[in-house]
Scaffold this active site. Structure first.
Site, PDB file in Angstrom:
ATOM      1  CB  SER A  36     -12.420 -18.903  10.933  1.00  0.00           C
ATOM      2  OG  SER A  36     -11.747 -18.162   9.293  1.00  0.00           O
ATOM      3  CG  ASP A 326      -7.550 -23.222   4.898  1.00  0.00           C
ATOM      4  OD1 ASP A 326      -7.227 -21.512   5.090  1.00  0.00           O
ATOM      5  OD2 ASP A 326      -8.674 -23.354   6.018  1.00  0.00           O
ATOM      6  CG  HIS A 329      -8.312 -19.559   7.837  1.00  0.00           C
ATOM      7  ND1 HIS A 329      -9.420 -20.735   7.133  1.00  0.00           N
ATOM      8  CD2 HIS A 329      -9.552 -18.774   8.012  1.00  0.00           C
ATOM      9  CE1 HIS A 329      -9.989 -20.144   7.279  1.00  0.00           C
ATOM     10  NE2 HIS A 329     -10.344 -18.833   8.020  1.00  0.00           N
TER      11      HIS A 329
END
Length: 362
Positions: A36, A326, A329
């Site tokens: 991600s 977040d 990340h």
């Protein structure tokens, strides 16, 4: 002063990118494997909780929400522009025709080196699956260029960026509710297992024409807002148990680089010290214009890290002052620093033995 220094740095990076984009890229193509941290849309059509194709993700990205787990650019977006590409590398899910000659992004959120990693989140494409997708891409490159030798020569000049392992800790080893690996392996033996699997996939890439490899180390996962929310009494002290395991894995990545460089003279491997670069950012935040290092700009609960950024949630307004976007990340501002130092090292420890700019020129 800190905000001004960050603005100046971002302007300088933007000007550098514009100037580079006016000439041909220093590598003809850029292939990206990861999770991600660098996924740019491959999970959008999967039945998965690990998706970011909704607002406020992409709030600072020209195209809006694309599947990037960031408010804006990811590190590989920054690196792609510094390499000289006029646009970002296309995700495998939408790569078609001649576009694949520029490279492909195979990264998938929740993916790991081990196939089962991240299964509690639903669909994802593990490292072996990403490599299998690349083998399919190689066959398309051969068809486009019309000759196996021509394709091999072309692919040998490309940059292959591999950044996996984070989820093998975050969504496997340190998640005993869903996985038994934490009981089966010591941190040392688990890293050995990951490295053996990682090496196997590198050999497949090599067999299929890859010759310039950048292995991206795992970051300091124990410093993420999610881990701080769960495991830090003061909400600021990183989880050393997790970070120590990450360092063990990274040290073995360096050994992989050295072994391949010694045993495959027609290929070049390098290690990018994402852990060290990130540690510098959170240790010296003011140097980079950051004010908040222990909380997400968008999230819920303690450190904005107990639940990650929700659809439609209003993020913080001063996003460039937050290291994290977040619960897990980094935001665009931190990604610019990490991407820039991966491309051209600022400290000797940023890369071993080459930075990506040097790797491209070899």
């Amino acid at each position: 002063m800190a905000r001004m220094s960050l603005m100046i740095m971002m302007i300088m990076v933007a000007v550098t990118m514009i100037n580079i984009a006016k000439s041909d890229p220093i590598a003809p193509c850029y292939f990206i494997f990861g999770d991600s941290l660098v996924d740019n849309g491959n999970n959008n059509q999967l039945q998965s909780l690990a998706r970011a194709n909704y607002f406020p993700y992409g709030i600072d990205f020209a195209a809006g929400p694309t599947g990037r787990f960031s408010n804006g650019l990811t590190t590989v977006d920054v690196i792609a522009q510094l390499l000289g590409f006029e646009d970002y590398i296309t995700p495998y899910a939408s790569a078609r025709g001649q576009d694949i000659l520029r490279g492909v992004n195979y990264a998938s959120a929740a993916a790991g080196i081990r196939d089962e990693t991240g299964r509690q989140l639903g669909g994802r494409i593990a490292f072996a699956g990403q490599v299998a997708n690349h083998v399919n891409t190689v066959s398309q490159v051969v068809n486009i260029l019309g000759d196996q030798n021509e394709a091999s020569n072309y692919l040998s000049k490309c940059i292959y960026s591999i950044g996996l392992g984070s989820n093998d800790y975050l969504n496997n080893y340190f998640m005993p509710t869903f996985y038994s690996t934490g009981n089966q392996f010591s941190p040392e033996s688990y890293a050995d297992d990951l490295v053996a699997r990682y090496t196997e996939q590198l050999r497949v890439l090599y067999t299929n024409g890859a010759r310039k490899f950048a292995l991206i180390g795992v970051g300091a996962i124990g410093c993420s807002p999610n881990e701080l929310a769960q495991n830090s009494r003061d909400g600021r002290t990183c989880d050393e148990r997790i970070n120590s395991a990450n360092r063990i894995f990274n040290s073995k990545l360096i050994s992989i680089v050295d072994a391949f460089n010694q045993n495959t003279p027609d290929a070049k491997f390098t290690y990018i010290n994402a852990y060290g670069i990130f540690q510098d950012i959170i240790t010296n935040p003011a140097r980079y214009g950051f004010r908040v290092t222990n909380a997400g700009c968008c999230g819920v609960g303690r450190n904005n890290g107990q639940i990650t950024c929700l659809p439609g949630q209003a993020p913080c307004l001063n996003r460039n002052e937050y290291v994290f976007w977040d619960a897990f990340h980094p935001g665009e501002a931190a990604n610019i620093v990490i991407g820039r130092r991966s491309f051209k090292r600022e400290a000797a420890s940023d890369a071993h033995p080459y930075d990506i700019q040097q790797l491209a020129s070899l």
